[in-house]
Design an enzyme around this catalytic site. Structure first.
Site, PDB file in Angstrom:
ATOM      1  N   HIS A  17       0.803  -1.176   0.092  1.00 16.03           N
ATOM      2  CA  HIS A  17       0.008  -0.039  -0.030  1.00 16.03           C
ATOM      3  C   HIS A  17       1.037   1.194   0.035  1.00 16.03           C
ATOM      4  O   HIS A  17       0.664   2.128  -0.713  1.00 16.03           O
ATOM      5  CB  HIS A  17      -0.787  -0.076   1.291  1.00 16.03           C
ATOM      6  CG  HIS A  17      -1.975  -1.049   1.303  1.00 16.03           C
ATOM      7  ND1 HIS A  17      -2.058  -1.841   2.535  1.00 16.03           N
ATOM      8  CD2 HIS A  17      -2.894  -1.427   0.638  1.00 16.03           C
ATOM      9  CE1 HIS A  17      -3.040  -2.732   2.183  1.00 16.03           C
ATOM     10  NE2 HIS A  17      -3.724  -2.404   1.225  1.00 16.03           N
ATOM     11  N   LYS A  41     -17.377  -8.053   6.041  1.00 19.65           N
ATOM     12  CA  LYS A  41     -16.321  -8.718   6.340  1.00 19.65           C
ATOM     13  C   LYS A  41     -15.649  -8.326   7.518  1.00 19.65           C
ATOM     14  O   LYS A  41     -15.420  -7.034   7.275  1.00 19.65           O
ATOM     15  CB  LYS A  41     -15.234  -8.639   5.263  1.00 19.65           C
ATOM     16  CG  LYS A  41     -14.285  -9.609   4.825  1.00 19.65           C
ATOM     17  CD  LYS A  41     -13.456  -9.398   3.672  1.00 19.65           C
ATOM     18  CE  LYS A  41     -12.501  -8.350   3.565  1.00 19.65           C
ATOM     19  NZ  LYS A  41     -11.850  -7.962   2.345  1.00 19.65           N
ATOM     20  N   ARG A  90      -1.531  -6.346  -8.366  1.00 20.15           N
ATOM     21  CA  ARG A  90      -0.477  -7.318  -8.183  1.00 20.15           C
ATOM     22  C   ARG A  90      -0.171  -8.188  -9.048  1.00 20.15           C
ATOM     23  O   ARG A  90       0.898  -8.346  -9.488  1.00 20.15           O
ATOM     24  CB  ARG A  90      -0.264  -7.890  -6.721  1.00 20.15           C
ATOM     25  CG  ARG A  90      -0.371  -7.016  -5.529  1.00 20.15           C
ATOM     26  CD  ARG A  90      -1.005  -7.805  -4.211  1.00 20.15           C
ATOM     27  NE  ARG A  90      -2.290  -7.966  -4.379  1.00 20.15           N
ATOM     28  CZ  ARG A  90      -3.048  -8.484  -3.422  1.00 20.15           C
ATOM     29  NH1 ARG A  90      -2.317  -8.668  -2.167  1.00 20.15           N
ATOM     30  NH2 ARG A  90      -4.235  -8.874  -3.747  1.00 20.15           N
ATOM     31  N   SER A 128      -2.496  -8.113   3.065  1.00 19.12           N
ATOM     32  CA  SER A 128      -2.809  -7.872   4.300  1.00 19.12           C
ATOM     33  C   SER A 128      -3.124  -9.146   5.194  1.00 19.12           C
ATOM     34  O   SER A 128      -2.763  -9.131   6.273  1.00 19.12           O
ATOM     35  CB  SER A 128      -4.057  -6.828   4.459  1.00 19.12           C
ATOM     36  OG  SER A 128      -3.732  -5.444   4.146  1.00 19.12           O
TER      37      SER A 128
HETATM   38  O1  PNS Z   1      -8.605  -3.475   0.217  1.00 15.94           O
HETATM   39  P1  PNS Z   1      -9.702  -4.127  -0.674  1.00 15.94           P
HETATM   40  O2  PNS Z   1     -10.657  -4.905   0.645  1.00 15.94           O
HETATM   41  O3  PNS Z   1      -9.497  -4.823  -1.557  1.00 15.94           O
HETATM   42  O4  PNS Z   1     -10.794  -2.935  -0.957  1.00 15.94           O
HETATM   43  C1  PNS Z   1     -12.067  -3.152  -1.404  1.00 15.94           C
HETATM   44  C2  PNS Z   1     -12.843  -1.904  -1.700  1.00 15.94           C
HETATM   45  C3  PNS Z   1     -13.007  -1.029  -0.178  1.00 15.94           C
HETATM   46  C4  PNS Z   1     -12.129  -0.899  -2.622  1.00 15.94           C
HETATM   47  C5  PNS Z   1     -14.520  -2.362  -2.022  1.00 15.94           C
HETATM   48  O5  PNS Z   1     -14.750  -3.379  -1.336  1.00 15.94           O
HETATM   49  C6  PNS Z   1     -15.391  -1.305  -2.153  1.00 15.94           C
HETATM   50  O6  PNS Z   1     -15.090  -0.281  -2.504  1.00 15.94           O
HETATM   51  N1  PNS Z   1     -16.158  -1.298  -1.173  1.00 15.94           N
HETATM   52  C7  PNS Z   1     -17.393  -0.310  -0.979  1.00 15.94           C
HETATM   53  C8  PNS Z   1     -18.613  -0.769  -1.540  1.00 15.94           C
HETATM   54  C9  PNS Z   1     -18.584  -0.543  -3.320  1.00 15.94           C
HETATM   55  O7  PNS Z   1     -18.701   0.684  -3.445  1.00 15.94           O
HETATM   56  N2  PNS Z   1     -18.446  -1.492  -3.878  1.00 15.94           N
HETATM   57  C10 PNS Z   1     -18.076  -1.450  -5.190  1.00 15.94           C
HETATM   58  C11 PNS Z   1     -19.158  -1.682  -6.174  1.00 15.94           C
HETATM   59  S1  PNS Z   1     -19.139  -3.161  -6.984  1.00 15.94           S
END
Ligand code: PNS
Length: 161
Positions: A17, A41, A90, A128
């Site tokens: 990150h 989650k 990645r 993570s």
């Molecule tokens: O670090 P991560 O867990 O890969 O991040 C995922 C994240 C937070 C970017 C994603 O889950 C997210 O944006 N969640 C908020 C709900 C949303 O807007 N989802 C996308 C529409 S499909």
């Protein structure tokens, strides 16, 4: 003014990150790191812990702010006047989920662009969840998480057993 949101769970923040953050601070006028509260989650680290760790790793950047968000990412990005959503890639395995998410976000917020940055290859194995796993069993996290939080994080993870 070019404003981007760099969203994630950051459970916890890793060197992968940080690699992305260090690069986008020069690409955008303002970088908003958005930390998902994540009700479905259940994260290991509380929201305050995750925000605190990121803030401790980014004190030198004047154009970075760290904020929590809930609900849709596009609503958060709109509220921040951000036209760019940054995600790190990645490996090819990341692509499918990222492609779906970027497409959905484009549908919901057409003005915004998702910008993908390739994570430095030395961190391509890092996540993570790996950090949580290694740290929980007392493995050394040097070089995997930023030095500013390394001792605290290792202690905290060992206590999460
Ligand atoms: O670090 P991560 O867990 O890969 O991040 C995922 C994240 C937070 C970017 C994603 O889950 C997210 O944006 N969640 C908020 C709900 C949303 O807007 N989802 C996308 C529409 S499909």
């Amino acid at each position: 003014m070019r404003i981007c949101v760099y969203p994630g769970s950051f459970d916890p923040i890793t060197c992968g990150h940080m690699d992305i953050i260090e690069r986008i601070v020069d690409m955008f006028d303002r970088v908003v790191i958005g930390v998902l509260q994540n009700r479905e989650k259940q994260p290991l680290f509380s929201l305050d812990e995750r925000l605190g760790y990121i803030r401790r790793c980014t004190p030198g950047y004047e154009n970075v702010e760290v904020e929590a968000f809930d609900g849709l990412l596009v609503d958060f990005a709109r509220a921040k006047n951000a036209l760019y959503i940054v995600r790190g890639l990645r490996a090819v395995s990341d692509f499918e989920f990222e492609f779906q998410m970027a497409s959905m976000n484009k549908k919901l917020y057409p003005e915004a662009e998702t910008v993908f940055l390739m994570t430095n290859t030395k961190y391509s194995f890092l996540s993570s969840s790996m950090v949580r796993e290694v740290g929980r069993w007392g493995g050394c996290l040097r070089g995997l998480v930023p030095g500013e939080i390394l001792p605290d994080l290792m202690k905290r993870l060992k206590n999460s057993l």
